[in-house]
Design an enzyme around this catalytic site. Structure first.
Site, PDB file in Angstrom:
ATOM      1  N   VAL A  57      44.594  35.208  42.854  1.00 19.97           N
ATOM      2  CA  VAL A  57      44.979  34.374  44.001  1.00 19.97           C
ATOM      3  C   VAL A  57      43.761  33.599  44.518  1.00 19.97           C
ATOM      4  CG1 VAL A  57      45.965  34.366  46.327  1.00 19.97           C
ATOM      5  CG2 VAL A  57      46.890  35.902  44.603  1.00 19.97           C
ATOM      6  N   CYS A  58      42.595  34.233  44.511  1.00 21.85           N
ATOM      7  CA  CYS A  58      41.387  33.565  44.995  1.00 21.85           C
ATOM      8  C   CYS A  58      41.016  32.389  44.091  1.00 21.85           C
ATOM      9  CB  CYS A  58      40.219  34.543  45.073  1.00 21.85           C
ATOM     10  SG  CYS A  58      40.489  35.853  46.289  1.00 21.85           S
ATOM     11  N   THR A  59      41.214  32.546  42.793  1.00 25.68           N
ATOM     12  CA  THR A  59      40.922  31.460  41.854  1.00 25.68           C
ATOM     13  C   THR A  59      41.879  30.297  42.087  1.00 25.68           C
ATOM     14  OG1 THR A  59      40.009  33.000  40.239  1.00 25.68           O
ATOM     15  CG2 THR A  59      40.754  30.862  39.407  1.00 25.68           C
TER      16      THR A  59
END
Length: 164
Positions: A57-59
């Site tokens: 999700v962070c990517t």
């Protein structure tokens, strides 16, 4: 001592729209010191807190900020990602995805706590703030599993409200 830190975090109120951004200094992915007070009056700041470099999700979130980067610049805003990762981890993440913006290392989550971002499911939270030229928070968005929406919603807010 550990319980006091946990209690301090539990007592910390999340910053909300209308609050003044707390001043902070952290090191970026190139080892340079970033001082938030140097930007007040010069740029709208989009500060996003995210749990971990390279996680799924962070990517997605970082790449959506990258995809909108020129639109943020045109709107007079700079993008800053913050988490507890090391300078080296941020450098590797930025290089891997060719991220054109600043990633700041917050090793003790001090700035997370200044902004009152709460932990979620044993991870540091995911929250985005837009700070105007006066250093005031004008927009805040929190959604743990929606990475892309952080960039989209922040950009839409800046454009539609002509944040200065």
């Amino acid at each position: 001592m550990g319980n006091n830190a946990a209690k301090a975090q539990a007592d910390q109120q999340p910053l909300v729209v209308g609050d003044k951004m707390p001043a902070f200094s952290l090191t970026d992915q190139d080892g340079k010191v970033f001082n938030s007070t140097n930007y007040i009056g010069k740029s709208v700041l989009v500060i996003y807190f995210y749990p971990k470099d390279e996680s799924m999700v962070c990517t997605k979130e970082a790449c959506s900020f990258k995809d909108s980067f020129n639109d943020f610049i045109k709107a007079g805003a700079i993008v800053i990602g913050i988490n507890g990762g090391t300078v080296a981890s941020h450098k590797s993440f930025a290089n891997h995805y060719k991220l054109p913006f600043t990633l700041l290392s917050d090793p003790d989550n001090k700035v997370y706590h200044l902004f009152g971002v709460k932990n979620v499911m044993f991870m540091t939270g995911r929250k985005t703030f837009v700070i105007d030229l006066h250093g005031k928070i004008v927009f805040a968005y929190e959604a743990m599993m929606q990475g892309k929406e952080h960039a989209d919603d922040a950009l839409n807010f800046i454009k539609s409200h002509k944040v200065k």
